[in-house]
Design a protein around this motif. Structure first.
Motif, PDB file in Angstrom:
ATOM      1  N   ALA A 110       0.822  -1.208   0.000  1.00  0.00           N
ATOM      2  CA  ALA A 110       0.000   0.000   0.000  1.00  0.00           C
ATOM      3  C   ALA A 110       0.859   1.262   0.000  1.00  0.00           C
ATOM      4  O   ALA A 110       0.569   2.229  -0.713  1.00  0.00           O
ATOM      5  CB  ALA A 110      -0.929   0.002   1.220  1.00  0.00           C
ATOM      6  N   VAL A 111       1.966   1.253   0.770  1.00  0.00           N
ATOM      7  CA  VAL A 111       2.781   2.453   0.937  1.00  0.00           C
ATOM      8  C   VAL A 111       3.780   2.605  -0.209  1.00  0.00           C
ATOM      9  O   VAL A 111       3.997   3.708  -0.726  1.00  0.00           O
ATOM     10  CB  VAL A 111       3.507   2.418   2.297  1.00  0.00           C
ATOM     11  N   GLY A 112       4.416   1.497  -0.609  1.00  0.00           N
ATOM     12  CA  GLY A 112       5.354   1.533  -1.719  1.00  0.00           C
ATOM     13  C   GLY A 112       6.729   2.051  -1.375  1.00  0.00           C
ATOM     14  O   GLY A 112       7.552   2.273  -2.267  1.00  0.00           O
ATOM     15  N   SER A 113       7.025   2.251  -0.096  1.00  0.00           N
ATOM     16  CA  SER A 113       8.317   2.781   0.335  1.00  0.00           C
ATOM     17  C   SER A 113       8.775   2.025   1.568  1.00  0.00           C
ATOM     18  O   SER A 113       8.001   1.844   2.522  1.00  0.00           O
ATOM     19  CB  SER A 113       8.202   4.277   0.653  1.00  0.00           C
ATOM     20  N   GLY A 260      19.430  -4.955  -0.784  1.00  0.00           N
ATOM     21  CA  GLY A 260      19.618  -3.528  -1.050  1.00  0.00           C
ATOM     22  C   GLY A 260      18.395  -2.680  -0.796  1.00  0.00           C
ATOM     23  O   GLY A 260      18.219  -1.618  -1.421  1.00  0.00           O
ATOM     24  N   ASN A 261      17.540  -3.089   0.128  1.00  0.00           N
ATOM     25  CA  ASN A 261      16.291  -2.363   0.376  1.00  0.00           C
ATOM     26  C   ASN A 261      16.481  -1.049   1.126  1.00  0.00           C
ATOM     27  O   ASN A 261      15.579  -0.208   1.138  1.00  0.00           O
ATOM     28  CB  ASN A 261      15.323  -3.250   1.173  1.00  0.00           C
ATOM     29  N   PHE A 262      17.630  -0.867   1.781  1.00  0.00           N
ATOM     30  CA  PHE A 262      17.824   0.336   2.574  1.00  0.00           C
ATOM     31  C   PHE A 262      18.571   1.439   1.821  1.00  0.00           C
ATOM     32  O   PHE A 262      18.904   2.467   2.403  1.00  0.00           O
ATOM     33  CB  PHE A 262      18.560  -0.007   3.871  1.00  0.00           C
ATOM     34  N   GLU A 263      18.817   1.223   0.549  1.00  0.00           N
ATOM     35  CA  GLU A 263      19.389   2.266  -0.298  1.00  0.00           C
ATOM     36  C   GLU A 263      18.253   3.129  -0.839  1.00  0.00           C
ATOM     37  O   GLU A 263      17.342   2.628  -1.490  1.00  0.00           O
ATOM     38  CB  GLU A 263      20.181   1.640  -1.447  1.00  0.00           C
ATOM     39  N   ASP A 264      18.323   4.435  -0.546  1.00  0.00           N
ATOM     40  CA  ASP A 264      17.250   5.344  -0.948  1.00  0.00           C
ATOM     41  C   ASP A 264      15.896   4.793  -0.470  1.00  0.00           C
ATOM     42  O   ASP A 264      14.935   4.658  -1.233  1.00  0.00           O
ATOM     43  CB  ASP A 264      17.251   5.529  -2.461  1.00  0.00           C
ATOM     44  N   MET A 265      15.814   4.502   0.822  1.00  0.00           N
ATOM     45  CA  MET A 265      14.702   3.738   1.375  1.00  0.00           C
ATOM     46  C   MET A 265      13.368   4.483   1.409  1.00  0.00           C
ATOM     47  O   MET A 265      12.312   3.842   1.566  1.00  0.00           O
ATOM     48  CB  MET A 265      15.059   3.260   2.787  1.00  0.00           C
ATOM     49  N   PHE A 266      13.368   5.808   1.282  1.00  0.00           N
ATOM     50  CA  PHE A 266      12.106   6.544   1.302  1.00  0.00           C
ATOM     51  C   PHE A 266      11.551   6.818  -0.095  1.00  0.00           C
ATOM     52  O   PHE A 266      10.540   7.499  -0.245  1.00  0.00           O
ATOM     53  CB  PHE A 266      12.267   7.860   2.071  1.00  0.00           C
ATOM     54  N   ALA A 333      15.670  -6.489   5.523  1.00  0.00           N
ATOM     55  CA  ALA A 333      17.098  -6.787   5.441  1.00  0.00           C
ATOM     56  C   ALA A 333      17.369  -8.116   4.758  1.00  0.00           C
ATOM     57  O   ALA A 333      18.495  -8.365   4.313  1.00  0.00           O
ATOM     58  CB  ALA A 333      17.711  -6.793   6.840  1.00  0.00           C
ATOM     59  N   VAL A 334      16.342  -8.965   4.640  1.00  0.00           N
ATOM     60  CA  VAL A 334      16.531 -10.314   4.111  1.00  0.00           C
ATOM     61  C   VAL A 334      15.826 -10.530   2.774  1.00  0.00           C
ATOM     62  O   VAL A 334      16.371 -11.181   1.871  1.00  0.00           O
ATOM     63  CB  VAL A 334      16.042 -11.356   5.149  1.00  0.00           C
ATOM     64  N   ILE A 335      14.623  -9.997   2.612  1.00  0.00           N
ATOM     65  CA  ILE A 335      13.777 -10.308   1.455  1.00  0.00           C
ATOM     66  C   ILE A 335      13.779  -9.138   0.476  1.00  0.00           C
ATOM     67  O   ILE A 335      13.581  -7.986   0.888  1.00  0.00           O
ATOM     68  CB  ILE A 335      12.327 -10.598   1.900  1.00  0.00           C
TER      69      ILE A 335
END
Length: 566
Positions: A110-113, A260-266, A333-335
């Motif tokens: 729903a949020v996409g971020s 790599g989910n925490f790169e440019d996470m917003f 961090a995993v998926i």
């Protein structure tokens, strides 16, 4: 005597002098705490003139004095009371169900971020703490079983008994454990090797689940308490494992590829976004936090209820908030993002699979989630059975003497039976599929109305001098208003048409949910108006205090020609 709250930093001690003064005030209808400790059962002949004499300020003073006196009276009950640890797990077990193991995917979709998805879980925890602030002020002022019932009755006294019957409609018609019982059946069968459990088989296991839980609570209450304590420990342990694994993944200490989910996470991941979707995501998170008020339903079962609630509730809710937020960090961090967005309710399954391999994830997760559901069923049955028993003791239910029954071990067997009947009906009567899912989601909408009435009522009590409201804890106005408006949001969102559609999928749930509250109002008309008119009597509320220091309210029939002999 030392104040049992003296060491509790959450409580405001500026009210304590007035509390101590009120404890020493004799009231014509209220025995003092000193008299109660003798173990003498106390009652009084009640007439219409008596009831008229305690309207207005006298009634308020009586109500306040009772609330302040109850927590300081020693217990003489033979049944063991729940301490801080049990109270914490009473809350934890209801809060931690399947939500944290399944909802994160829907929230992210729903949020996409990634960043805002985690922030919404933080906001959900903060909103839960605002609700706790409201319920702490009420619960510490009125430390007895019943939860919102007592708080609503303290505020909304006219029309007389209406708010009690409305709450009765919600608790009886919607206070079932069908959702988690069915989830227990599905996950247990899946863990046993049934890849696609049938609806029929799942329901059979669900009925066996609620039946076993009711029997445990009814025949051996201490075993039920020990079991939900143990499952609470297990749930916390499971979430801590998820968090620790997530920490290892963040620092690159696991043999898995960094998603790599925490790169440019917003930044937006290419789906979701927009005001409506953010609101939907928050709504799902708020539902995952539900259950933080569970201890307020059974305050009479707590040892030193004021201190126990003041310590246990903040610890439980604060701990769950931290675990929920860190568990979401661990998932990301995993998926990879795409897999999370399309994982549906098995996001935790993907997590375990990527970390421990296909066999371990497939074998362990369903069983873990089944145990989580079982813990929820245990605590909901424990709490709601006691609320049902309170309704029976007060004489508001049909066949009240039966529903007020407790057995030789002090268990509210009739209240458990009523909870079992309603849950089994919801599990067996509706057809499979969407109709069933629709029914088990009904409670969310009327609960928002009830909670909004509680929050609004607290604002009224705090700023109305004639109410003479006093509590050892004060919920500050901005916090109370935040909780009030969050419930307005929950009431409003189901009525909004999703962007790009011509339907209102939530409006049917809203209509049926409010219908359950309306049935309570209909029962009020029949019970307090039509039946008294036909029987030539009126209903009055008789308040007494028993040898255990508990306030008892009983709605009794008084013939219009004279007094009632008790």
């Amino acid at each position: 005597m030392t104040d049992p709250l003296a060491d509790t930093p959450l409580l405001q001690h500026e009210n304590q002098e007035s509390v101590e003064e009120n404890r020493n005030v004799d009231h014509p209808l209220v025995p003092t705490a000193t008299a109660t400790t003798t173990g003498t059962s106390l009652s009084r002949r009640t007439t219409r003139e008596d009831m008229a004499s305690i309207e207005g300020e006298d009634f308020i003073a009586m109500d306040t004095e009772l609330g302040e006196a109850l927590a300081g009276v020693p217990s003489h009950s033979g049944q063991p009371k729940l301490g801080v640890t049990s109270a914490i797990f009473l809350i934890l077990n209801k809060m931690i169900g399947t939500g944290i193991f399944s909802t994160p995917s829907g929230v992210f979709l729903a949020v996409g971020s990634v960043g805002w998805s985690i922030m919404i879980w933080v906001i959900g925890g903060i909103l839960s703490l605002t609700g706790l602030s409201v319920f702490l002020e009420f619960g510490l002022a009125i430390p007895k079983n019943g939860g919102e019932k007592n708080y609503l009755e303290r505020v909304y006294r006219k029309p007389k008994y209406l708010i009690t019957c409305i709450f009765l409609g919600q608790m009886i018609l919607l206070g079932f454990s069908a959702g988690n019982s069915l989830a227990f059946g599905r996950y247990l069968l899946f863990a046993a090797g049934v890849d696609f459990p049938s609806e029929r088989a799942s329901r059979i296991v669900a009925v066996l689940c609620i039946t076993g839980v009711v029997l445990i609570h009814g025949l051996h209450p201490s075993a039920g308490t020990a079991l939900f304590n143990g499952l609470g420990i297990f749930k916390v342990f499971l979430l801590i494992v998820v968090v620790i694994v997530g920490v290892f993944a963040v620092f690159g200490w696991l043999p898995i590829e960094d998603p790599g989910n925490f790169e440019d996470m917003f930044s937006n991941a290419g789906f979701g976004g927009g005001a409506y979707n953010y609101a939907t995501g928050l709504l799902r998170v708020v539902y995952s936090y539900r259950g933080w008020e569970n201890a307020n339903y059974v305050l009479s079962e707590l040892e030193n209820p004021r201190r126990t609630l003041a310590v246990a509730a903040p610890l439980a809710i604060g701990g769950v908030t931290i675990l929920y937020v860190l568990a979401n960090v661990a998932y990301f961090a995993v998926i990879p993002k795409v897999e999370i967005a399309h994982s549906g309710v098995i996001v935790a399954g993907l997590f375990f699979r990527r970390v421990f391999g296909d066999s371990a994830g497939a074998r362990l997760l369903p069983f873990f989630v089944a145990l989580s559901n079982l813990g929820n069923v245990l605590v909901v049955s424990f709490a709601h059975a006691r609320v049902n028993c309170e309704f029976g003791k007060e004489g508001i239910l049909p066949y009240s003497k039966f529903f007020a029954t407790v057995n030789w071990v002090g268990a509210p067997v009739a209240g458990l039976f009523l909870h079992w009947i309603v849950t089994c009906l919801v599990l067996t009567v509706p057809p499979a599929g969407e109709a069933y899912e629709f029914i088990i989601d009904l409670n969310t909408y009327p609960s928002a109305w009830i909670n909004a009435l509680v929050a609004g009522g607290l604002v009224y009590l705090q700023y109305s001098k004639k109410e003479q409201w006093s509590s050892p804890f004060r919920s500050y106005l901005p916090i109370t208003l935040a909780y009030l408006f969050s419930n307005f949001f929950l009431m409003y969102l189901p009525l909004v048409k999703p962007p790009g559609t011509n339907s209102h999928p939530g409006i049917t749930i809203a209509i049926f949910g409010m219908g359950c509250l309306a049935m309570g109002a209909v029962y009020w008309v029949v019970w307090s108006k039509i039946m008294p008119w036909l029987g030539n009597y009126e209903i009055v509320d008789e308040r007494t205090q028993d040898a255990d220091g508990n306030e008892n309210i009983k709605y009794v029939r008084v013939p219009k020609e004279g007094a009632l002999e008790i």
